[in-house]
Design a protein around this motif. Structure first.
Motif, PDB file in Angstrom:
ATOM      1  N   LYS A  29       0.837  -1.201   0.000  1.00 18.33           N
ATOM      2  CA  LYS A  29       0.000   0.000   0.000  1.00 18.33           C
ATOM      3  C   LYS A  29       0.867   1.244   0.000  1.00 18.33           C
ATOM      4  O   LYS A  29       0.570   2.226  -0.660  1.00 18.33           O
ATOM      5  N   LYS A  30       1.960   1.178   0.744  1.00 14.65           N
ATOM      6  CA  LYS A  30       2.904   2.292   0.807  1.00 14.65           C
ATOM      7  C   LYS A  30       4.305   1.729   0.569  1.00 14.65           C
ATOM      8  O   LYS A  30       4.669   0.703   1.140  1.00 14.65           O
ATOM      9  N   MET A  31       5.071   2.403  -0.267  1.00 15.77           N
ATOM     10  CA  MET A  31       6.426   1.957  -0.588  1.00 15.77           C
ATOM     11  C   MET A  31       7.267   1.872   0.682  1.00 15.77           C
ATOM     12  O   MET A  31       7.288   2.792   1.485  1.00 15.77           O
ATOM     13  N   SER A  32       7.983   0.751   0.829  1.00 16.79           N
ATOM     14  CA  SER A  32       8.864   0.548   1.974  1.00 16.79           C
ATOM     15  C   SER A  32      10.267   0.233   1.465  1.00 16.79           C
ATOM     16  O   SER A  32      10.497  -0.833   0.882  1.00 16.79           O
ATOM     17  N   TRP A  33      11.208   1.162   1.667  1.00 22.38           N
ATOM     18  CA  TRP A  33      12.593   0.924   1.234  1.00 22.38           C
ATOM     19  C   TRP A  33      13.233  -0.201   2.023  1.00 22.38           C
ATOM     20  O   TRP A  33      14.064  -0.935   1.498  1.00 22.38           O
ATOM     21  N   LYS A  34      12.799  -0.374   3.273  1.00 24.88           N
ATOM     22  CA  LYS A  34      13.331  -1.476   4.077  1.00 24.88           C
ATOM     23  C   LYS A  34      12.974  -2.806   3.410  1.00 24.88           C
ATOM     24  O   LYS A  34      13.829  -3.679   3.253  1.00 24.88           O
ATOM     25  N   LYS A  35      11.714  -2.950   3.007  1.00 28.55           N
ATOM     26  CA  LYS A  35      11.298  -4.181   2.325  1.00 28.55           C
ATOM     27  C   LYS A  35      11.996  -4.305   0.971  1.00 28.55           C
ATOM     28  O   LYS A  35      12.368  -5.408   0.557  1.00 28.55           O
ATOM     29  N   ALA A  36      12.168  -3.210   0.268  1.00 23.18           N
ATOM     30  CA  ALA A  36      12.845  -3.242  -1.032  1.00 23.18           C
ATOM     31  C   ALA A  36      14.290  -3.732  -0.880  1.00 23.18           C
ATOM     32  O   ALA A  36      14.770  -4.525  -1.693  1.00 23.18           O
ATOM     33  N   ILE A  37      14.968  -3.289   0.164  1.00 25.71           N
ATOM     34  CA  ILE A  37      16.341  -3.726   0.414  1.00 25.71           C
ATOM     35  C   ILE A  37      16.371  -5.208   0.773  1.00 25.71           C
ATOM     36  O   ILE A  37      17.227  -5.957   0.287  1.00 25.71           O
ATOM     37  N   ILE A  38      15.416  -5.651   1.584  1.00 24.90           N
ATOM     38  CA  ILE A  38      15.356  -7.073   1.947  1.00 24.90           C
ATOM     39  C   ILE A  38      15.123  -7.924   0.701  1.00 24.90           C
ATOM     40  O   ILE A  38      15.803  -8.933   0.489  1.00 24.90           O
ATOM     41  N   VAL A  39      14.186  -7.515  -0.140  1.00 26.67           N
ATOM     42  CA  VAL A  39      13.913  -8.230  -1.397  1.00 26.67           C
ATOM     43  C   VAL A  39      15.178  -8.256  -2.252  1.00 26.67           C
ATOM     44  O   VAL A  39      15.579  -9.306  -2.764  1.00 26.67           O
ATOM     45  N   GLY A  40      15.837  -7.106  -2.399  1.00 26.00           N
ATOM     46  CA  GLY A  40      17.062  -7.027  -3.192  1.00 26.00           C
ATOM     47  C   GLY A  40      18.166  -7.924  -2.660  1.00 26.00           C
ATOM     48  O   GLY A  40      18.875  -8.580  -3.429  1.00 26.00           O
ATOM     49  N   LEU A  41      18.312  -7.966  -1.338  1.00 24.88           N
ATOM     50  CA  LEU A  41      19.345  -8.814  -0.739  1.00 24.88           C
ATOM     51  C   LEU A  41      19.074 -10.300  -0.970  1.00 24.88           C
ATOM     52  O   LEU A  41      19.984 -11.055  -1.340  1.00 24.88           O
ATOM     53  N   TYR A  42      17.844 -10.731  -0.737  1.00 28.89           N
ATOM     54  CA  TYR A  42      17.527 -12.147  -0.972  1.00 28.89           C
ATOM     55  C   TYR A  42      17.810 -12.528  -2.425  1.00 28.89           C
ATOM     56  O   TYR A  42      18.523 -13.495  -2.692  1.00 28.89           O
ATOM     57  N   PHE A  43      17.255 -11.754  -3.354  1.00 34.77           N
ATOM     58  CA  PHE A  43      17.426 -12.097  -4.765  1.00 34.77           C
ATOM     59  C   PHE A  43      18.883 -11.946  -5.204  1.00 34.77           C
ATOM     60  O   PHE A  43      19.409 -12.783  -5.932  1.00 34.77           O
TER      61      PHE A  43
END
Length: 188
Positions: A29-43
Protein backbone atom coordinates in the motif's frame (compact mmCIF):
# COMPACT_ATOMS: atom_id res chain seq x y z
CA UNK A 1 33.42 -14.49 -21.85
CA UNK A 2 33.87 -10.74 -21.68
CA UNK A 3 32.53 -8.10 -19.33
CA UNK A 4 29.76 -7.03 -21.74
CA UNK A 5 28.45 -10.59 -22.00
CA UNK A 6 28.57 -10.98 -18.21
CA UNK A 7 26.61 -7.75 -17.76
CA UNK A 8 24.02 -8.84 -20.34
CA UNK A 9 23.67 -12.26 -18.73
CA UNK A 10 23.36 -10.56 -15.33
CA UNK A 11 20.53 -8.39 -16.62
CA UNK A 12 18.84 -11.37 -18.25
CA UNK A 13 19.08 -13.46 -15.09
CA UNK A 14 17.81 -10.60 -12.95
CA UNK A 15 14.58 -10.26 -14.92
CA UNK A 16 12.74 -13.04 -13.02
CA UNK A 17 13.70 -11.41 -9.72
CA UNK A 18 12.75 -8.01 -11.13
CA UNK A 19 9.31 -9.30 -12.16
CA UNK A 20 8.67 -10.78 -8.71
CA UNK A 21 9.92 -7.55 -7.14
CA UNK A 22 7.46 -5.57 -9.24
CA UNK A 23 4.72 -7.81 -7.84
CA UNK A 24 5.99 -7.20 -4.30
CA UNK A 25 5.79 -3.47 -4.95
CA UNK A 26 2.31 -3.84 -6.41
CA UNK A 27 1.10 -5.47 -3.23
CA UNK A 28 2.46 -2.70 -0.97
CA UNK A 29 0.00 0.00 0.00
CA UNK A 30 2.90 2.29 0.81
CA UNK A 31 6.43 1.96 -0.59
CA UNK A 32 8.86 0.55 1.97
CA UNK A 33 12.59 0.92 1.23
CA UNK A 34 13.33 -1.48 4.08
CA UNK A 35 11.30 -4.18 2.32
CA UNK A 36 12.84 -3.24 -1.03
CA UNK A 37 16.34 -3.73 0.41
CA UNK A 38 15.36 -7.07 1.95
CA UNK A 39 13.91 -8.23 -1.40
CA UNK A 40 17.06 -7.03 -3.19
CA UNK A 41 19.35 -8.81 -0.74
CA UNK A 42 17.53 -12.15 -0.97
CA UNK A 43 17.43 -12.10 -4.76
CA UNK A 44 20.93 -10.67 -5.16
CA UNK A 45 22.56 -13.17 -2.80
CA UNK A 46 20.83 -16.17 -4.35
CA UNK A 47 21.44 -15.00 -7.92
CA UNK A 48 25.13 -14.56 -7.03
CA UNK A 49 25.42 -17.85 -5.15
CA UNK A 50 23.81 -20.20 -7.64
CA UNK A 51 26.35 -19.57 -10.44
CA UNK A 52 29.13 -20.42 -8.01
CA UNK A 53 27.53 -23.79 -7.29
CA UNK A 54 26.95 -24.36 -11.02
CA UNK A 55 30.52 -23.30 -11.81
CA UNK A 56 32.01 -25.86 -9.43
CA UNK A 57 29.72 -28.58 -10.81
CA UNK A 58 30.81 -27.61 -14.32
CA UNK A 59 34.51 -27.64 -13.42
CA UNK A 60 34.11 -31.09 -11.86
CA UNK A 61 32.58 -32.52 -15.05
CA UNK A 62 34.61 -30.44 -17.52
CA UNK A 63 36.61 -33.36 -18.94
CA UNK A 64 33.40 -35.12 -19.92
CA UNK A 65 31.89 -32.26 -21.88
CA UNK A 66 34.68 -29.98 -23.13
CA UNK A 67 34.02 -30.89 -26.80
CA UNK A 68 30.33 -29.97 -26.60
CA UNK A 69 30.46 -27.07 -24.13
CA UNK A 70 29.24 -24.53 -26.69
CA UNK A 71 26.21 -26.70 -27.42
CA UNK A 72 25.51 -27.01 -23.69
CA UNK A 73 25.77 -23.23 -23.26
CA UNK A 74 23.46 -22.71 -26.25
CA UNK A 75 20.89 -25.22 -24.98
CA UNK A 76 20.94 -24.02 -21.35
CA UNK A 77 20.77 -20.31 -22.16
CA UNK A 78 18.20 -20.94 -24.90
CA UNK A 79 16.01 -23.06 -22.62
CA UNK A 80 16.19 -20.55 -19.79
CA UNK A 81 15.38 -17.70 -22.18
CA UNK A 82 12.51 -19.64 -23.78
CA UNK A 83 11.09 -20.43 -20.34
CA UNK A 84 11.22 -16.74 -19.43
CA UNK A 85 9.36 -15.89 -22.64
CA UNK A 86 6.78 -18.60 -21.91
CA UNK A 87 6.22 -17.21 -18.41
CA UNK A 88 5.94 -13.68 -19.79
CA UNK A 89 3.14 -14.70 -22.15
CA UNK A 90 1.37 -16.91 -19.61
CA UNK A 91 -2.03 -15.61 -18.54
CA UNK A 92 -1.41 -16.48 -14.88
CA UNK A 93 -0.95 -13.70 -12.36
CA UNK A 94 1.87 -14.82 -10.09
CA UNK A 95 2.08 -11.77 -7.84
CA UNK A 96 2.90 -12.71 -4.26
CA UNK A 97 1.86 -10.68 -1.23
CA UNK A 98 4.12 -7.99 0.23
CA UNK A 99 5.53 -10.25 2.97
CA UNK A 100 9.32 -10.39 3.21
CA UNK A 101 9.55 -13.04 5.93
CA UNK A 102 12.17 -15.77 5.63
CA UNK A 103 9.78 -18.53 4.51
CA UNK A 104 8.29 -16.41 1.73
CA UNK A 105 11.54 -14.91 0.48
CA UNK A 106 13.64 -18.10 0.56
CA UNK A 107 11.16 -19.86 -1.72
CA UNK A 108 11.03 -16.91 -4.13
CA UNK A 109 14.82 -16.48 -4.08
CA UNK A 110 15.44 -20.14 -4.90
CA UNK A 111 12.73 -20.20 -7.58
CA UNK A 112 14.09 -17.13 -9.36
CA UNK A 113 17.73 -18.26 -9.19
CA UNK A 114 17.61 -21.83 -10.50
CA UNK A 115 18.44 -20.54 -13.97
CA UNK A 116 21.58 -18.92 -12.52
CA UNK A 117 22.75 -22.40 -11.44
CA UNK A 118 22.59 -23.56 -15.06
CA UNK A 119 24.40 -20.43 -16.22
CA UNK A 120 27.14 -21.14 -13.67
CA UNK A 121 27.71 -24.51 -15.35
CA UNK A 122 28.07 -22.65 -18.63
CA UNK A 123 30.58 -20.26 -17.03
CA UNK A 124 32.79 -23.22 -16.10
CA UNK A 125 32.84 -24.52 -19.66
CA UNK A 126 33.65 -21.08 -21.04
CA UNK A 127 36.33 -20.42 -18.40
CA UNK A 128 34.59 -17.26 -17.25
CA UNK A 129 36.03 -15.19 -14.39
CA UNK A 130 33.60 -16.48 -11.75
CA UNK A 131 34.39 -13.73 -9.22
CA UNK A 132 33.52 -11.04 -11.75
CA UNK A 133 30.47 -13.01 -12.89
CA UNK A 134 28.91 -13.70 -9.50
CA UNK A 135 29.59 -10.23 -8.14
CA UNK A 136 28.12 -8.61 -11.27
CA UNK A 137 25.08 -10.89 -11.22
CA UNK A 138 24.50 -10.25 -7.50
CA UNK A 139 24.92 -6.48 -7.74
CA UNK A 140 22.72 -6.07 -10.81
CA UNK A 141 20.02 -8.33 -9.35
CA UNK A 142 20.11 -6.44 -6.04
CA UNK A 143 19.70 -3.06 -7.74
CA UNK A 144 17.05 -4.21 -10.24
CA UNK A 145 15.07 -5.96 -7.51
CA UNK A 146 14.99 -2.83 -5.38
CA UNK A 147 13.96 -0.80 -8.41
CA UNK A 148 11.34 -3.43 -9.22
CA UNK A 149 9.70 -2.94 -5.84
CA UNK A 150 9.63 0.83 -6.39
CA UNK A 151 8.38 0.55 -9.97
CA UNK A 152 5.73 -1.99 -8.99
CA UNK A 153 4.51 0.25 -6.21
CA UNK A 154 4.39 3.30 -8.45
CA UNK A 155 3.38 2.02 -11.89
CA UNK A 156 1.80 -1.39 -11.34
CA UNK A 157 2.38 -4.40 -13.57
CA UNK A 158 3.01 -2.38 -16.75
CA UNK A 159 6.72 -3.35 -16.96
CA UNK A 160 6.73 -6.85 -15.46
CA UNK A 161 5.94 -8.75 -18.67
CA UNK A 162 8.25 -6.54 -20.77
CA UNK A 163 11.16 -7.22 -18.38
CA UNK A 164 10.68 -10.99 -18.65
CA UNK A 165 10.49 -10.79 -22.44
CA UNK A 166 13.68 -8.71 -22.60
CA UNK A 167 15.50 -11.10 -20.26
CA UNK A 168 14.44 -14.14 -22.27
CA UNK A 169 15.53 -12.60 -25.56
CA UNK A 170 18.91 -11.55 -24.11
CA UNK A 171 19.66 -15.08 -22.85
CA UNK A 172 18.59 -16.75 -26.12
CA UNK A 173 20.72 -14.35 -28.20
CA UNK A 174 23.76 -14.86 -25.94
CA UNK A 175 23.40 -18.64 -26.23
CA UNK A 176 23.20 -18.33 -30.01
CA UNK A 177 26.25 -16.02 -30.05
CA UNK A 178 28.31 -18.53 -28.02
CA UNK A 179 27.33 -21.37 -30.35
CA UNK A 180 28.07 -19.42 -33.53
CA UNK A 181 31.44 -18.23 -32.19
CA UNK A 182 32.52 -21.77 -31.32
CA UNK A 183 31.39 -23.06 -34.68
CA UNK A 184 33.44 -20.32 -36.35
CA UNK A 185 30.44 -18.66 -38.02
CA UNK A 186 30.97 -15.29 -36.32
CA UNK A 187 33.88 -13.62 -34.55
CA UNK A 188 33.55 -10.91 -31.88
Amino acid sequence: MGVIEIILISIGLAMDAFAVSVCKGLSMKKMSWKKAIIVGLYFGIFQAGMPIIGYFLGVHFEDLVVKVDHWIAFILLGAIGANMLKEAFSKEDECPDDSVNFKTMIVLAIATSIDALAVGITFAFLRTNIVLAFSTIGAITFVLSMLGVKIGNKFGSKYERKAEIAGGIILILLGLKILLEHLGVIHF
